[in-house]
Scaffold this motif. Structure first.
Motif, short mmCIF file in Angstrom:
data_model
loop_
_atom_site.label_atom_id
_atom_site.label_comp_id
_atom_site.label_asym_id
_atom_site.label_seq_id
_atom_site.Cartn_x
_atom_site.Cartn_y
_atom_site.Cartn_z
N THR A 58 0.88 -1.16 0.00
CA THR A 58 0.00 0.00 0.00
C THR A 58 0.92 1.21 0.00
O THR A 58 2.14 1.06 0.08
N THR A 76 -3.13 -3.35 4.19
CA THR A 76 -4.01 -3.07 3.05
C THR A 76 -5.39 -2.61 3.49
O THR A 76 -6.12 -2.02 2.71
N HIS A 77 -5.72 -2.87 4.75
CA HIS A 77 -7.01 -2.42 5.29
C HIS A 77 -6.83 -1.18 6.16
O HIS A 77 -7.69 -0.85 6.99
N HIS A 78 -5.68 -0.51 6.01
CA HIS A 78 -5.40 0.81 6.60
C HIS A 78 -5.28 0.77 8.13
O HIS A 78 -5.65 1.73 8.80
N TYR A 104 -6.69 0.45 14.43
CA TYR A 104 -6.46 1.71 13.73
C TYR A 104 -6.69 2.86 14.71
O TYR A 104 -7.34 2.71 15.74
N GLN A 108 -7.28 7.74 10.70
CA GLN A 108 -7.24 6.57 9.83
C GLN A 108 -8.67 6.17 9.51
O GLN A 108 -9.55 6.29 10.35
N HIS A 109 -8.86 5.71 8.32
CA HIS A 109 -10.18 5.25 7.90
C HIS A 109 -10.03 3.83 7.41
O HIS A 109 -9.54 3.59 6.30
N LYS A 111 -10.40 0.21 5.85
CA LYS A 111 -11.04 -0.33 4.66
C LYS A 111 -11.60 -1.69 5.08
O LYS A 111 -10.85 -2.65 5.25
N HIS A 112 -12.89 -1.74 5.27
CA HIS A 112 -13.51 -2.94 5.80
C HIS A 112 -13.37 -4.12 4.84
O HIS A 112 -13.34 -3.96 3.63
N GLY A 113 -13.28 -5.31 5.43
CA GLY A 113 -13.15 -6.52 4.65
C GLY A 113 -13.66 -7.71 5.44
O GLY A 113 -13.80 -7.66 6.66
#
Length: 160
Positions: A58, A76-78, A104, A108-109, A111-113
């Motif tokens: 990233t 990758t999910h911040h 996090y 920071q925002h 990135k849901h997964g």
């Protein structure tokens, strides 16, 4: 950003046809700042990317082929690997869980997964891709049952 220790520098892994070396860490993930601090130029990083020696995870983060997939996934999910997943990374026994625990902070925002459990903290995020063991233990204490926290703490004590 701290410079690599002597032990880390002794674990250098040469990139073919390049004078630049890659400091190998247990997780196989490096920030742009860490690479630059250790003499990597933009050209050297691009050469490593083109040769497949490194891959961009990233923005600002790079991984070797041996990089820990959970650490890559957390970036990758911040977020950063932490809580129970961080404790497991450090070798502690943790209760079984299917979810990857990603922590996090403010600004920071995530990135849901699928399969990721996010935890928010108001602590400053670490420069490393993984929260420290003490931070991971603190996260477990604040976000999980007393029984789960005691199990993880007992594992930490037994590990030394």
């Amino acid at each position: 950003m701290r410079r690599l220790s002597t032990d880390e520098l002794h674990q250098l892994n040469s990139i073919p046809s390049s004078r630049h070396t890659l400091p190998m860490k247990a997780h196989g993930i490096f920030s742009h700042r860490q690479l630059a601090t250790n003499g990597w130029t933009k050209y050297a990083i691009n050469a490593a990317l083109n040769s497949g020696r490194l891959k961009r995870v990233t923005r600002g983060w790079y991984a070797t082929a041996s990089a820990d997939p959970n650490v890559i996934r957390s970036l990758t999910h911040h977020g950063r690997l932490g809580c129970l997943s961080g404790c497991r990374f450090y070798g502690l026994w943790t209760p079984p869980t299917q979810a990857l625990h990603v922590v996090y902070g403010s600004n920071q925002h995530p990135k849901h997964g699928k399969g990721i459990l996010f935890h928010y903290t108001n602590h400053a995020k670490p420069c490393a891709p993984i929260w420290s063991l003490l931070d991971c233990l603190d996260q477990v204490l604040h976000r999980h049952s007393t029984e789960e926290a005691l199990i993880v703490l007992e594992s930490a004590v037994n590990l030394g």
